[in-house]
Design a protein around this motif. Structure first.
Motif, PDB file in Angstrom:
ATOM      1  N   ALA A  58       1.225   3.952  -3.071  1.00  0.00           N
ATOM      2  CA  ALA A  58       0.976   5.377  -2.835  1.00  0.00           C
ATOM      3  C   ALA A  58       2.167   6.216  -3.279  1.00  0.00           C
ATOM      4  N   VAL A  63      -4.746   4.769  -2.753  1.00  0.00           N
ATOM      5  CA  VAL A  63      -4.742   3.407  -2.236  1.00  0.00           C
ATOM      6  C   VAL A  63      -5.700   3.229  -1.059  1.00  0.00           C
ATOM      7  N   ALA A 105       0.830  -1.204   0.000  1.00  0.00           N
ATOM      8  CA  ALA A 105       0.000   0.000   0.000  1.00  0.00           C
ATOM      9  C   ALA A 105       0.861   1.249   0.000  1.00  0.00           C
ATOM     10  N   ALA A 139       3.578   5.365   6.214  1.00  0.00           N
ATOM     11  CA  ALA A 139       2.996   6.319   5.268  1.00  0.00           C
ATOM     12  C   ALA A 139       3.066   7.733   5.810  1.00  0.00           C
ATOM     13  N   VAL A 190      -2.844   7.054   2.474  1.00  0.00           N
ATOM     14  CA  VAL A 190      -3.464   5.754   2.245  1.00  0.00           C
ATOM     15  C   VAL A 190      -4.717   5.682   3.109  1.00  0.00           C
TER      16      VAL A 190
END
Length: 204
Positions: A63, A69, A59, A86, A93
């Motif tokens: 991204a 995502v 993920a 992230a 995400v």
């Protein structure tokens, strides 16, 4: 919380990272060259689903390539690791704690990419995902093959959890199959045998 959820939460909590930080090499080979802005309907950036996202490595990677995502997994501990990574990289995400066997996308939401990487369940979750693809969207599955039990290393020991090429073709009925094959994946402990599916919904 089910026993499986508890087991995975405990496994993810026991170490900094269970899986590698980067994407699986075959996933990267398949998807890495795709342009999400060209893939998307309406040119707004491709929408991707990482089903059974675990610690969120795919993920986060998607991204970073510009995909929008959604990452779904039933382990909040695993997704928490992905969310932290992230955030550290200033990537967005949508993290969803839910069981892949029953989760459904919001009404009207379709994906240009559905990625199912090393999600091994006795239930058929793959055939459901074909309904979530936008026109021209692709289903990408990478996971341990049944033959890995006798000729490879690692992976689940329960044959009901492993992929066969016939099962992948049946699950992708109605899609245009671009790849459905076994590959050998070198590991430190020896060669593993994976099954790979790339199947695309016909464009309208």
């Amino acid at each position: 919380m089910t026993d499986r959820q508890r087991m995975w939460d405990e496994r993810y909590a026991a170490s900094d990272r269970v899986w590698s930080a980067g994407p699986n090499a075959e996933v990267e080979r398949i998807v890495g060259g795709w342009k999400p802005d060209r893939t998307a309907q309406g040119g707004r950036g491709g929408r991707a689903l990482d089903l059974g996202a675990g610690e969120g490595r795919h993920a986060v990677w998607l991204a970073s390539l510009g995909w929008r995502v959604t990452a779904v997994d039933f382990s909040p501990v695993g997704l928490g690791k992905g969310e932290a990574e992230a955030t550290r990289r200033a990537l967005r995400v949508d993290w969803v704690v839910a069981d892949a066997r029953s989760w459904q996308p919001p009404e009207g939401v379709l994906f240009d990419l559905v990625l199912v990487a090393y999600l091994h369940l006795p239930e058929d979750v793959l055939s459901r995902t074909t309904r979530w693809l936008a026109p021209g969207g692709a289903l990408v599955v990478v996971g341990h093959a049944l033959r890995n039990l006798t000729e490879g290393v690692g992976g689940p020991s329960d044959p009901s959890l492993l992929h066969t090429l016939e099962e992948l073709r049946v699950a992708s009925a109605g899609l245009s199959v671009e790849r459905c094959e076994e590959i050998v994946r070198p590991t430190e402990g020896g060669d593993a045998i994976d099954a790979v599916l790339v199947a695309r919904r016909p464009a309208d």
